[in-house]
Enzyme design. Structure first.
Site, PDB file in Angstrom:
ATOM      1  N   GLY A  42       0.580  -1.145  -0.368  1.00 30.27           N
ATOM      2  CA  GLY A  42       0.180  -0.631  -0.151  1.00 30.27           C
ATOM      3  C   GLY A  42       0.686   1.433  -0.102  1.00 30.27           C
ATOM      4  N   CYS A  43       2.187   1.245  -0.144  1.00 33.75           N
ATOM      5  CA  CYS A  43       2.812   2.296  -0.008  1.00 33.75           C
ATOM      6  C   CYS A  43       3.341   1.986  -1.922  1.00 33.75           C
ATOM      7  CB  CYS A  43       4.559   2.450   1.124  1.00 33.75           C
ATOM      8  SG  CYS A  43       3.914   2.461   2.107  1.00 33.75           S
ATOM      9  N   GLN A  44       3.366   4.070  -2.206  1.00 36.36           N
ATOM     10  CA  GLN A  44       3.960   3.648  -3.068  1.00 36.36           C
ATOM     11  C   GLN A  44       5.365   4.025  -3.271  1.00 36.36           C
ATOM     12  OE1 GLN A  44       3.542   8.068  -4.499  1.00 36.36           O
ATOM     13  NE2 GLN A  44       3.107   7.893  -6.657  1.00 36.36           N
TER      14      GLN A  44
END
Length: 132
Positions: free
Chosen positions: A51-53
């Protein structure tokens, strides 16, 4: 070791001494620079925060009933965010981590001044730590 709440208060105080958001981002980057080096061999897919860019790795280790975390990121601001979280969570029991209020994130203004993708990434890091 200061309590979880005391640690959060220290962080709030540090950020309140900044005059504007440019200074706060600079402080966040400085905090990220304090993270100990993360072993390259440990940067595996299973340690990535979903979920982290940006790419963020979190490695937990349990000692005497407390969790200690190592982390790294390929982005300076994200590295600062994970460093803040480790400062609050590392060295705590599972119950302390699970029950921790994270109001300090709102008090220092991260919820308002981060882009939507960075804010989502921040909460993905929180969720990952709490799930470990």
């Amino acid at each position: 070791m200061p309590s979880l709440e005391e640690t959060q208060e220290e962080i709030i105080k540090e950020f309140s001494e900044c005059s504007d958001w440019e200074e706060r981002y600079g402080l966040l980057i400085e905090i990220g620079d304090t993270l100990p080096s993360f072993p390259e061999g440990k940067k595996s897919e299973d340690l990535l925060v979903p979920g982290c860019q940006s790419r963020v790795w979190v490695l937990p280790e349990e000692k005497e009933g407390k969790l200690f975390f190592s982390a790294d990121s390929d982005s300076a601001i994200t590295k600062g965010m994970i460093a803040l979280l480790l400062r609050v969570f590392s060295g705590r029991t599972r119950d302390e981590i699970r029950n921790a209020s994270l109001d300090f994130l709102k008090e220092i203004g991260l919820d308002k001044h981060l882009s939507m993708s960075r804010r989502n990434g921040l909460y993905s890091m929180v969720n990952r730590i709490k799930s470990l």
